[in-house]
Design a protein around this motif. Structure first.
Motif, short mmCIF file in Angstrom:
data_model
loop_
_atom_site.label_atom_id
_atom_site.label_comp_id
_atom_site.label_asym_id
_atom_site.label_seq_id
_atom_site.Cartn_x
_atom_site.Cartn_y
_atom_site.Cartn_z
N ARG A 1 0.78 -1.07 0.05
CA ARG A 1 -0.07 -0.11 -0.07
C ARG A 1 0.91 1.09 -0.12
NH1 ARG A 1 -3.94 1.00 4.83
NH2 ARG A 1 -2.31 1.00 6.15
N MET B 1 2.42 1.98 -3.43
CA MET B 1 1.20 2.33 -4.40
C MET B 1 0.93 3.75 -3.87
SD MET B 1 -0.17 0.30 -6.70
CE MET B 1 -1.74 0.99 -7.05
N PRO C 1 2.89 0.71 -11.03
CA PRO C 1 2.33 -0.71 -10.72
C PRO C 1 1.88 -1.42 -11.87
CG PRO C 1 0.77 1.28 -10.38
CD PRO C 1 2.02 1.75 -10.62
N ALA D 1 -1.30 -5.39 -10.08
CA ALA D 1 -1.10 -4.59 -8.69
C ALA D 1 -2.17 -3.50 -8.74
CB ALA D 1 0.30 -3.66 -8.84
N ARG D 2 -2.51 -2.85 -9.70
CA ARG D 2 -3.84 -2.00 -9.78
C ARG D 2 -5.13 -2.83 -9.44
NH1 ARG D 2 -2.31 2.73 -12.23
NH2 ARG D 2 -0.45 2.53 -13.75
N SER E 1 -5.07 -3.43 -5.56
CA SER E 1 -4.80 -2.17 -4.72
C SER E 1 -6.29 -1.99 -3.78
CB SER E 1 -4.63 -1.01 -5.38
OG SER E 1 -4.42 -0.07 -4.71
N GLU F 1 -6.51 -2.23 -0.16
CA GLU F 1 -6.63 -0.82 0.82
C GLU F 1 -8.25 -1.35 1.75
OE1 GLU F 1 -6.64 2.29 2.68
OE2 GLU F 1 -4.93 1.53 1.02
#
Length: 303
Positions: free
Chosen positions: A16, A19, A63, A67-68, A71, A75
Motif C-alpha cells: 500500500r 502504491m 504498478p 497491482a492495480r 490495490s 486497501e
C-alpha cells in the motif's frame, strides 16, 4: 488460495505504501523502514503473488495491471483490520489529539464550519480539521478523506459508501433583478436557454439537473465555471448569467437578497445536504463521534 498462516500481512502494508508514494524510497520513509528492507519485502511479495507488481521508471516505480487490480481490495481489507483494532480503544473527545479530513461543499461550509468550530473548541479542543476541495479524484477520495458533507450525492459506490440525509432544501434559480428575462415565468425551457455560471466542484449534484433536462430534450449552456460558490452572486449581479443556490443561503449571504430567486422548474429534482462516509470506518469510534457532531449541528440548523 493463499494460506494466511504463511503470509506476512505486513507485506500488504508495504504494498500500500509503494502504491501511495510511487517509489521504494517514499514507501520506506512512510513506514519507517530502510529502502533495502522495502525492496526485500517487495521481492517476497512478488513471489507470493506471482507478479512483478511494480516496474522501475525514471521517477520511481509504476504498478502493473495486476497491482492495480489488487490495490482496492488490499486497501479495503487493511481498512477493515484497522477499524476492528481501533474499536478496542474508546474515543474521548476532550482528550483526543487527532486530525479529521473532510470535504465540505461550498454551499454548506458557510453555516456548518462556524458552528462546528464553536462546538469543538469546548468539546474537543485537541481535535483539528483539514478541509479538502472536491477536486480529488473519486477513485482515491476515500483513501484521503474521513467524510463528506455535500449537496445531493452523485452515483456512490453502494458497497463501500454510506450516506445520511442531513437536511432538505429548496433550490432556486438566481438572476439579477433587471435581467432582460426577469419578468418571464421560469420554465424548464427558459432555464435551459439562459447562460449559466456553475461550480466546478463535483459535490453539487448538478448532474441530477442535467439528467432531468435531458429527459425533456433540453440541455444547459454553461457560459462560466468557477472554483467557489462565493464568486457566483457577484457574477450573476453584473451579467445575464443565471445560477442555482439552496434557499437557505439567503440567510447567510446578503448579496442574494438583491437578486431575483425563482423555484427550480424541475419538480422531480430534490436536493438535500448529505453526510457520506466510507463503510470501512463506519464503526470506528472517532468517526462515529464526528458523524454525530455533524448531525447535531444540522439538527440545530433545522430548528
Amino acid at each position: 488460495m493463499v494460506n494466511l498462516r504463511n503470509f506476512d500481512l505486513n507485506l500488504l502494508v508495504i504494498f500500500r505504501a509503494i502504491m501511495a508514494r510511487g517509489s521504494i524510497a517514499g514507501a520506506a520513509e512512510e513506514i519507517g523502514l530502510s529502502p533495502s528492507a522495502v525492496s526485500h519485502a517487495l521481492a517476497r511479495l512478488r513471489v507470493m503473488l506471482n507478479d512483478e507488481l511494480f516496474f522501475r521508471t525514471a521517477d520511481g516505480v509504476c504498478p502493473t495491471d495486476r497491482a492495480r487490480e489488487l490495490s482496492a481490495d488490499i486497501e479495503r481489507g487493511l481498512g477493515f483490520i484497522s477499524t476492528a483494532i481501533s474499536l478496542q480503544h474508546q474515543f474521548v473527545p476532550s482528550e483526543a489529539k487527532r486530525v479529521f479530513t473532510m470535504q465540505v461543499a461550498d454551499y454548506v461550509s458557510g453555516f456548518l464550519l462556524p458552528r462546528l468550530a464553536e462546538r469543538l473548541q469546548v468539546e474537543a479542543p485537541g481535535v483539528s480539521f483539514d478541509i479538502l476541495p472536491f477536486s480529488i479524484s473519486p477513485e482515491s477520495v476515500w483513501d484521503r478523506v474521513d467524510m463528506q458533507v455535500r449537496l445531493t450525492p452523485g452515483r456512490l459506490q453502494p458497497e463501500m459508501v454510506r450516506s445520511q440525509r442531513l437536511l432538505a432544501d429548496e433550490i432556486v434559480v438566481l438572476m439579477r433583478r433587471d435581467h432582460p428575462r426577469a419578468n418571464d415565468p421560469m420554465t424548464a425551457e427558459l432555464y435551459a436557454e439562459l447562460p449559466h455560471v456553475k461550480l466546478s466542484q463535483s459535490a453539487t449534484g448538478t448532474t441530477v439537473i442535467d439528467d432531468a433536462l435531458a429527459a425533456r430534450g433540453l440541455e444547459r449552456h454553461m457560459a462560466m465555471t468557477v472554483a467557489s460558490w462565493f464568486e457566483i452572486p457577484d457574477i450573476v449581479a453584473k451579467s445575464d448569467l443565471i445560477a442555482i443556490a439552496p434557499r437557505r443561503l439567503f440567510s447567510l449571504d446578503p448579496r442574494l437578497r438583491n437578486l431575483k430567486a425563482s423555484p427550480l422548474p424541475l419538480e422531480e429534482v430534490v436536493f438535500s445536504f448529505d453526510l457520506c462516509w466510507d463503510l470501512r470506518t463506519e464503526r470506528e469510534p472517532g468517526q462515529k463521534w464526528l458523524r454525530k457532531v455533524v448531525s447535531d449541528v444540522f439538527k440545530e440548523i433545522r430548528t
